[in-house]
Design a protein around this motif. Sequence first.
Motif, PDB file in Angstrom:
ATOM      1  N   ASP A  56       0.881  -1.151   0.000  1.00 28.85           N
ATOM      2  CA  ASP A  56       0.000   0.000   0.000  1.00 28.85           C
ATOM      3  C   ASP A  56       0.930   1.216   0.000  1.00 28.85           C
ATOM      4  OD1 ASP A  56      -2.805   0.060   0.030  1.00 28.85           O
ATOM      5  OD2 ASP A  56      -2.895   0.662   2.130  1.00 28.85           O
ATOM      6  N   HIS A  58       0.438   5.130  -0.363  1.00 30.56           N
ATOM      7  CA  HIS A  58      -0.505   6.236  -0.569  1.00 30.56           C
ATOM      8  C   HIS A  58       0.179   7.604  -0.575  1.00 30.56           C
ATOM      9  CE1 HIS A  58      -3.792   3.454  -0.181  1.00 30.56           C
ATOM     10  NE2 HIS A  58      -3.536   3.162   1.087  1.00 30.56           N
ATOM     11  N   HIS A  64      -8.945   7.975   0.033  1.00 25.33           N
ATOM     12  CA  HIS A  64      -8.862   6.743   0.836  1.00 25.33           C
ATOM     13  C   HIS A  64      -8.873   7.064   2.342  1.00 25.33           C
ATOM     14  CE1 HIS A  64      -7.575   2.552   1.289  1.00 25.33           C
ATOM     15  NE2 HIS A  64      -6.466   2.887   1.890  1.00 25.33           N
ATOM     16  N   HIS A  71      -2.284   5.992   6.505  1.00 23.65           N
ATOM     17  CA  HIS A  71      -1.387   4.844   6.696  1.00 23.65           C
ATOM     18  C   HIS A  71      -0.591   4.626   5.410  1.00 23.65           C
ATOM     19  CE1 HIS A  71      -5.007   3.335   4.757  1.00 23.65           C
ATOM     20  NE2 HIS A  71      -4.200   2.492   4.120  1.00 23.65           N
TER      21      HIS A  71
HETATM   22 ZN    ZN Z   1      -4.655   1.714   2.245  1.00 21.41          ZN
END
Ligand code: ZN
Length: 191
Positions: A56, A58, A64, A71
């Motif tokens: 992940d 970001h 999101h 996170h």
């Molecule tokens: Zn995420």
Amino acid sequence: MNQAGKSDRAKRALLIVDVQNDFCQGGALGVKDGDNVVPVINSIIDKFDIVISSQDWHPEESIHFRKWPPHCIAGTHGADFHPGLKSDKISLKLRKGTDNVDDGYSAFEATNVSLAGFLQENEISTLYICGLTTDYCVKTTALDAVNLGFHTYVITDAIKPVNVRPGDDKRALDEMYLNGCILVESDHLPA
Ligand code: ZN
Ligand code: VGL
């Protein structure tokens, strides 16, 4: 073995989903017993021809984060692999959720490289999926894999859920199973 001395067995890859600090103990979105997947994954990693990871990854601001605490921000400690994961065996590192456009739950949505293209080029028809989290990125990745025609196994003792609602893990496993994923335990993998 065939005449060239190569195994006829279908090539299989292990796909390690999001075993990142932020999903483990003390992380920004730490899930219960998230760290416990690490020794299980390390114990099976040598059985696979190819090991792939997803992360992940970001941006600092993302739609999101209307659903989730921030996170796995690109380049931060939280986005790193859990330090105990045997990451030297990983030959392809996918990054997903990199744009502020959607959740990017599936490893097939990676933006740095096409997972489907890589699997095709390497003649991999069987995927074993493990990691975090059962009810989001593992589930979404496994459903995409099966819908794309891969033989898709989910290693049930090497995944952990967020469980926003109690029972989400059970529902995710049911959904994967009903869509054609094969649920298997780590000590029942073929040699
Ligand atoms: Zn995420
Ligand atoms: C995930 C929630 C938010 C996951 C990612 O990796 O399963 N879950 N972002």
